[in-house]
Scaffold this active site. Structure first.
Site, PDB file in Angstrom:
ATOM      1  N   LYS A  89       0.849  -1.189   0.000  1.00  0.00           N
ATOM      2  CA  LYS A  89       0.000   0.000   0.000  1.00  0.00           C
ATOM      3  C   LYS A  89       0.882   1.235   0.000  1.00  0.00           C
ATOM      4  O   LYS A  89       1.750   1.393   0.860  1.00  0.00           O
ATOM      5  CB  LYS A  89      -0.842  -0.041   1.275  1.00  0.00           C
ATOM      6  CG  LYS A  89      -2.265   0.372   1.105  1.00  0.00           C
ATOM      7  CD  LYS A  89      -2.973   0.173   2.416  1.00  0.00           C
ATOM      8  CE  LYS A  89      -4.380   0.611   2.339  1.00  0.00           C
ATOM      9  NZ  LYS A  89      -4.981   0.688   3.675  1.00  0.00           N
TER      10      LYS A  89
HETATM   11  C1  E4P Z   1      -8.163   0.983   4.070  1.00  0.00           C
HETATM   12  O1  E4P Z   1      -7.588   0.699   3.051  1.00  0.00           O
HETATM   13  C2  E4P Z   1      -8.132   2.346   4.640  1.00  0.00           C
HETATM   14  O2  E4P Z   1      -6.897   2.605   5.217  1.00  0.00           O
HETATM   15  C3  E4P Z   1      -9.265   2.475   5.619  1.00  0.00           C
HETATM   16  O3  E4P Z   1     -10.457   2.043   4.974  1.00  0.00           O
HETATM   17  C4  E4P Z   1      -9.425   3.864   6.189  1.00  0.00           C
HETATM   18  O4  E4P Z   1     -10.618   3.891   6.947  1.00  0.00           O
HETATM   19  P1  E4P Z   1     -10.949   5.087   7.969  1.00  0.00           P
HETATM   20  O5  E4P Z   1     -11.156   6.332   7.185  1.00  0.00           O
HETATM   21  O6  E4P Z   1     -12.216   4.642   8.655  1.00  0.00           O
HETATM   22  O7  E4P Z   1      -9.781   5.181   8.908  1.00  0.00           O
END
Ligand code: E4P
Length: 215
Positions: free
Chosen positions: A83
């Protein structure tokens, strides 16, 4: 639409996997910070439970550092997806890792043009954050529609992975728009299956079953 779980909690991942609906996992530094196990060991355990893509995020800010971290993360298991935050340096790292055949997930996407650029760089997934857009009075799902349309217009293979999902309606809208993947917190996955009429109906069927002549 594929369903990923948005957590680093092994118990939640095992439970969702046992439901037979799990296609992958997304983690981020915040989610990993909630768990006690050393993060690489934890990611290895997660990859044993789920055969689909498991996202693990880099924390370096320069392209060279991101690539180095990404290559290291990719040694944990074949299904690790690196990522990478969408910055200028992130874009370079996505291109380098994609060219090496390592799966990438371009994260912290808030505009359709960011999504266009990461697709051109060869990202496997792009993660637009709908909940965080809703939080600041922007319609997060509008961004999903834009990205899906742009990717369709030009035949990009990058998959649209709807992230920052906060409720079942985000999942409904993702499916209606035709997003490739929704990554969903455990609590929301549980809420997707529940309906009071199902519970009431089941209660009444079981009550009536007591009156059935069982021979
Ligand atoms: C996943 O890939 C993301 O990091 C995550 O969905 C972020 O979610 P949040 O905005 O609830 O922290």
């Amino acid at each position: 639409m594929k369903l990923f779980i948005d957590t680093a909690n092994l118990d939640e991942i095992k439970e969702a996997a046992s439901m037979g609906i799990l296609d992958g996992v997304t983690t981020n530094p915040t989610l990993l910070s909630r768990e006690k196990m050393p993060f690489k060991q934890l990611l290895a355990e997660i990859c044993k439970v789920v055969s689909g893509p498991v996202s693990a995020e880099v924390v370096a800010l320069d392209a060279e550092g991101m690539v180095k971290e990404g290559e290291d993360l990719a040694t944990i298991a074949d299904n690790i997806t690196v990522k990478i935050p969408i910055t200028l340096e992130g874009l370079k790292a996505i291109k380098t890792l994609s060219d090496k055949g390592i799966m990438t997930n371009a994260t912290l996407c808030f505009t359709s043009m960011q999504a266009l650029l990461v697709a051109k760089a060869g990202a496997t997934f792009v993660s637009p954050f709908v909940g965080r857009l809703d939080d600041i009075s922007h319609y997060g799902m509008d961004l999903i529609q834009q990205i899906v349309t742009i990717y369709e217009n030009y035949g990009f293979e990058t998959e649209v992975l709807v992230a920052s999902i906060r409720n079942p309606l985000h999942v409904v809208d993702s499916a209606l728009i035709g997003a490739d993947v929704a990554t969903v917190p455990f609590k929301v996955i549980n809420n997707l299956i529940k309906h009071p009429q199902t519970d009431l109906g089941l209660k009444s069927f079981l009550k009536d079953w007591e009156k059935v002549n069982k021979g």
